[in-house]
Scaffold this motif. Structure first.
Motif, short mmCIF file in Angstrom:
data_model
loop_
_atom_site.label_atom_id
_atom_site.label_comp_id
_atom_site.label_asym_id
_atom_site.label_seq_id
_atom_site.Cartn_x
_atom_site.Cartn_y
_atom_site.Cartn_z
N SER A 119 -32.28 -2.23 -7.45
CA SER A 119 -32.08 -1.66 -8.34
C SER A 119 -32.36 0.12 -7.35
O SER A 119 -31.93 1.18 -7.02
CB SER A 119 -33.72 -0.51 -8.94
OG SER A 119 -34.94 -0.62 -8.83
N LYS B 109 -28.56 0.23 -13.37
CA LYS B 109 -28.92 -0.28 -12.33
C LYS B 109 -30.35 0.89 -12.10
O LYS B 109 -31.42 0.56 -11.92
CB LYS B 109 -28.00 -0.09 -10.88
CG LYS B 109 -27.12 -1.20 -10.68
CD LYS B 109 -27.03 -0.82 -9.05
CE LYS B 109 -28.43 -1.48 -7.92
NZ LYS B 109 -27.98 -1.37 -6.06
N ASP C 17 -27.63 -0.03 -3.32
CA ASP C 17 -25.50 0.38 -3.28
C ASP C 17 -25.49 -0.66 -2.49
O ASP C 17 -24.64 -0.13 -1.53
CB ASP C 17 -25.75 1.77 -4.10
CG ASP C 17 -24.18 2.01 -4.16
OD1 ASP C 17 -23.05 1.06 -4.07
OD2 ASP C 17 -23.46 3.34 -4.43
#
Length: 287
Positions: free
Chosen positions: A138, A2, A141
């Motif tokens: 990106s 990521k 989370d």
């Protein structure tokens, strides 16, 4: 992985920003040559500027057609659009930036296919391209977003204590503890959200949904806006205010769908929205 995607996304946007800035400067130079008032380089290009770029591109193709190497200054012969060698070089650099930007977007799209949320959800959403999908993947989370409201808060779309949309206003800041350079505990005021992500969601994705024609999220926008325009409580609000409220609502509905799909794909618990879980409210799902 990521973090690598984040670096690729930010780098692609940096190239795009540079390309836009250079395009604006080239257009401003062209307008100045014609005795017109140029726009400021940092402003978003208007329809007239895009027309100028189209004319420059056509001229550039004509001047370089069939040329295997970039023309030398001594042999350069301009036309009524690109009349000097310097203008030719400047537009060549713009074209190089444009090609580099396109290349980065293609590479980004290939990299994103490694993520299930891209293949199984984002790829199917009309109005989301590789750049915006890269931003979402990106910057978020999903494992840390326990509830849909957690995602709203991180994206700056929650409601503050004063019952207004979250912003950078002083009353919306919170205290953060940290250790100063002397090793002593200290505190400072800060925002509660990711400002870059919020800007991309509202300023880029929201507009993209509306430009993409008929789709599930533009329908949510127009339905909600219609409700605001016909509700006595919102009668005094300006068109701009109602538009902003509708954009926020649309993006929040998208984030709920994203949360639900992403958490399920990662085999994480999927919680209902607070209003649905505690108050029995049911929001219309995007079709």
């Amino acid at each position: 992985m990521k973090q690598q995607i984040k670096t690729l996304v930010r780098g692609t946007y940096d190239i795009q920003k540079l390309r836009i800035q250079m395009g604006n400067r080239i257009v401003a130079n062209f307008k100045a040559k014609l005795g017109q008032q140029p726009s400021k380089p940092e402003e978003e290009m208007d329809a007239e500027g895009k027309t100028v770029l189209k004319q420059l591109r056509e001229s550039y193709k004509k001047l370089t057609d069939g040329v295997t190497m970039f023309p030398r200054q001594a042999k350069f012969k301009g036309d009524e659009v690109i009349s000097s060698y310097t203008e030719l070089v400047l537009f060549s650099q713009y074209c190089d930036l444009e090609a580099n930007e396109d290349k980065h977007f293609r590479l980004l799209e290939q990299s994103l296919r490694e993520f299930p949320i891209y293949r199984e959800f984002l790829l199917e959403v009309k109005g989301i391209g590789p750049a915006m999908a890269g931003v979402v993947i990106s910057e978020i989370d999903i494992a840390r977003a326990e509830y849909p409201s957690s995602l709203w808060k991180y994206c700056g779309l929650d409601v503050a204590a004063d019952n207004k949309g979250r912003s950078r206003k002083a009353e919306h800041l919170v205290d953060y503890e940290y250790v100063d350079k002397e090793g002593q505990p200290a505190s400072r005021k800060g925002i509660t959200f990711n400002p870059w992500l919020k800007t991309k969601l509202i300023g880029v994705l929201g507009s993209s949904f509306l430009r993409a024609g008929e789709n599930q999220y533009s329908k949510i926008y127009y339905d909600y806006k219609n409700r605001l325009e016909n509700h006595p409580e919102h009668k005094e609000k300006t068109k701009g205010h109602k538009h902003n409220m509708s954009m926020r609502y649309m993006i929040k509905r998208f984030l709920v769908d994203l949360y639900t799909a992403w958490r399920a794909l990662e085999n994480l618990p999927v919680a209902k929205e607070y209003g649905e879980e505690k108050l029995g409210l049911v929001h219309r799902k995007a079709a």
